[in-house]
Structure formats: C-alpha cells, structure tokens
Scaffold this motif. Sequence first.
Motif, short mmCIF file in Angstrom:
data_model
loop_
_atom_site.label_atom_id
_atom_site.label_comp_id
_atom_site.label_asym_id
_atom_site.label_seq_id
_atom_site.Cartn_x
_atom_site.Cartn_y
_atom_site.Cartn_z
N ALA A 77 22.63 -28.73 91.54
CA ALA A 77 23.63 -27.73 91.91
C ALA A 77 25.03 -28.30 91.71
O ALA A 77 25.24 -29.49 91.87
CB ALA A 77 23.44 -27.32 93.37
N GLY A 78 25.97 -27.45 91.38
CA GLY A 78 27.35 -27.87 91.23
C GLY A 78 28.12 -27.71 92.53
O GLY A 78 27.61 -27.20 93.52
N ASN A 79 29.36 -28.14 92.53
CA ASN A 79 30.27 -27.97 93.65
C ASN A 79 29.75 -28.55 94.96
O ASN A 79 29.98 -28.01 96.03
CB ASN A 79 30.63 -26.49 93.84
N TRP A 80 28.98 -29.58 94.90
CA TRP A 80 28.51 -30.31 96.08
C TRP A 80 27.66 -29.45 97.01
O TRP A 80 27.48 -29.79 98.18
CB TRP A 80 29.67 -30.92 96.87
N ASN A 81 27.10 -28.33 96.54
CA ASN A 81 26.25 -27.50 97.39
C ASN A 81 25.05 -28.26 97.91
O ASN A 81 24.54 -27.99 98.99
CB ASN A 81 25.77 -26.26 96.63
N TRP A 82 24.56 -29.21 97.15
CA TRP A 82 23.39 -29.99 97.53
C TRP A 82 23.68 -30.95 98.67
O TRP A 82 22.78 -31.50 99.28
CB TRP A 82 22.85 -30.76 96.32
N ASP A 83 24.95 -31.16 98.98
CA ASP A 83 25.32 -32.11 100.04
C ASP A 83 26.19 -31.42 101.09
O ASP A 83 27.18 -31.98 101.55
CB ASP A 83 26.05 -33.30 99.42
N ALA A 84 25.80 -30.22 101.46
CA ALA A 84 26.60 -29.44 102.41
C ALA A 84 26.75 -30.14 103.76
O ALA A 84 27.75 -29.99 104.44
CB ALA A 84 25.98 -28.06 102.61
N ALA A 85 25.78 -30.93 104.14
CA ALA A 85 25.82 -31.63 105.42
C ALA A 85 26.56 -32.98 105.32
O ALA A 85 26.63 -33.72 106.29
CB ALA A 85 24.41 -31.87 105.93
N ASP A 86 27.12 -33.29 104.16
CA ASP A 86 27.85 -34.54 103.94
C ASP A 86 26.99 -35.77 104.23
O ASP A 86 27.46 -36.77 104.74
CB ASP A 86 29.13 -34.58 104.78
N GLY A 90 30.22 -37.38 101.65
CA GLY A 90 31.27 -37.34 102.67
C GLY A 90 32.38 -36.38 102.30
O GLY A 90 32.71 -36.21 101.13
N LYS A 91 32.93 -35.74 103.30
CA LYS A 91 33.97 -34.72 103.10
C LYS A 91 35.22 -35.27 102.41
O LYS A 91 35.81 -34.59 101.58
CB LYS A 91 34.40 -34.13 104.45
N GLU A 92 35.63 -36.47 102.79
CA GLU A 92 36.90 -36.99 102.28
C GLU A 92 36.89 -37.17 100.77
O GLU A 92 37.89 -36.91 100.10
CB GLU A 92 37.30 -38.29 102.99
N ILE A 93 35.77 -37.56 100.20
CA ILE A 93 35.69 -37.71 98.74
C ILE A 93 35.66 -36.34 98.08
O ILE A 93 36.36 -36.09 97.10
CB ILE A 93 34.45 -38.54 98.33
N LYS A 94 34.85 -35.44 98.60
CA LYS A 94 34.75 -34.10 98.02
C LYS A 94 36.09 -33.38 98.07
O LYS A 94 36.45 -32.66 97.15
CB LYS A 94 33.70 -33.27 98.76
N ALA A 95 36.83 -33.59 99.16
CA ALA A 95 38.11 -32.91 99.34
C ALA A 95 39.18 -33.41 98.37
O ALA A 95 40.20 -32.74 98.17
CB ALA A 95 38.59 -33.09 100.77
N LYS A 96 38.97 -34.55 97.75
CA LYS A 96 39.97 -35.11 96.83
C LYS A 96 39.96 -34.44 95.46
O LYS A 96 40.81 -34.72 94.65
CB LYS A 96 39.79 -36.61 96.71
N GLY A 97 38.97 -33.60 95.20
CA GLY A 97 38.97 -32.87 93.94
C GLY A 97 37.93 -33.27 92.93
O GLY A 97 37.93 -32.78 91.80
N TRP A 98 37.03 -34.17 93.27
CA TRP A 98 35.94 -34.53 92.36
C TRP A 98 35.01 -33.32 92.20
O TRP A 98 34.79 -32.57 93.14
CB TRP A 98 35.14 -35.70 92.92
N GLN A 99 34.48 -33.15 90.99
CA GLN A 99 33.54 -32.07 90.73
C GLN A 99 32.24 -32.66 90.21
O GLN A 99 32.24 -33.67 89.52
CB GLN A 99 34.11 -31.08 89.73
N TYR A 100 31.13 -31.98 90.54
CA TYR A 100 29.81 -32.44 90.15
C TYR A 100 29.10 -31.32 89.41
O TYR A 100 29.18 -30.16 89.81
CB TYR A 100 29.00 -32.81 91.40
N SER A 101 28.42 -31.67 88.34
CA SER A 101 27.57 -30.68 87.66
C SER A 101 26.43 -31.40 86.96
O SER A 101 26.51 -32.61 86.71
CB SER A 101 28.37 -29.84 86.66
N CYS A 102 25.37 -30.64 86.68
CA CYS A 102 24.22 -31.20 85.97
C CYS A 102 23.79 -30.18 84.91
O CYS A 102 23.86 -28.97 85.16
CB CYS A 102 23.08 -31.49 86.93
N ASP A 103 23.35 -30.65 83.77
CA ASP A 103 22.96 -29.74 82.69
C ASP A 103 21.57 -29.15 82.91
O ASP A 103 21.08 -28.39 82.09
CB ASP A 103 23.04 -30.43 81.33
#
Length: 151
Positions: A77-86, A90-103
């Motif tokens: 899943a993209g947009n960190w949906n797979w790690d909703a519980a952190d 962790g929230k601080e890394i996600k909040a900095k603007g990193w994006q995740y995706s998989c083909d």
Amino acid sequence: MRKEMRKEMRKEMRNGFVSLEIIMYLAVFGFVVGALYLVVYPAVKANIDTNNFKSEYSVITQGLNGYYSNNYQYPNAGNWNWDAADTYIGKEIKAKGWQYSCDGVSTITLTTPAMDVKTQQKLREAFTKAADGVAVNGNRLNISLVNKPCP
C-alpha cells in the motif's frame, strides 16, 4: 611656535580613532562576514540536510525490514496506510514528507521530501551506494529498492 602647535594638534588628533574610521571598519567587517555567510551557509545546510535524510532513510528501511520479519513480505500500500498504528516507521518520519509505493511485484520506491539542489546532489551519491536505483523527480529523489516482494 605656531608650527609646533600645529604639530602637537595633529599628534593629538591622531591618538585615537575618528568615528568615521570606526564606522568604515565596521562596514568592511560586516561586508566580509556577510560574504562568508553567503558562501559557507549553503554547503553547511546541505551537509546537515544530507545527514538528516540519510538518518530518516535508515529508519524507514529498518521499519520495512521489521514489517518483512513479521509478515514475510513488504507492504504494497502507498501513503503509509500499512503502518497506520506507527508500529514500524513513526509519525515524525512520515510527517516530514517521505512517500512510499510498491509496484505490486518486487520494487519499492521511496520518495524523499523536497530538497535544494546541493542536498540533492549529495544524496544522489549517498543513495546510489545504498539503494538499487536513484532518479530525480523535480526537487525530490525516487529511491528504488529492487527484489522486495510486495504483492
């Protein structure tokens, strides 16, 4: 007598700095400090930003490896949906603007937050050694991690 008085007055006037001289010295000093700041600051900022991005990247890859250890696959899943519980990143890394995706097969792409050109150049070199592929995406970098099964 008159000549002696003039010489003595000139001597007395030269004993200290004239306020105009002090102002000129301060202006020259300010100009030199300002020029050094303009030359040195971008390089210092790029080094700090590069170290921060490398540290954040390390946290993300450790989190992905932790997810893999628990689930025997990488998340797709993209947009960190797979790690909703952190749990992993962790929230601080996600909040900095990193994006995740998989083909959906075997390539994970991590996209950095926006950065300046000097930082981008330094990070391209660093991430080229640490990742399987790095591509410029505007003012961001796409970092590819290949052979990561993420169905």
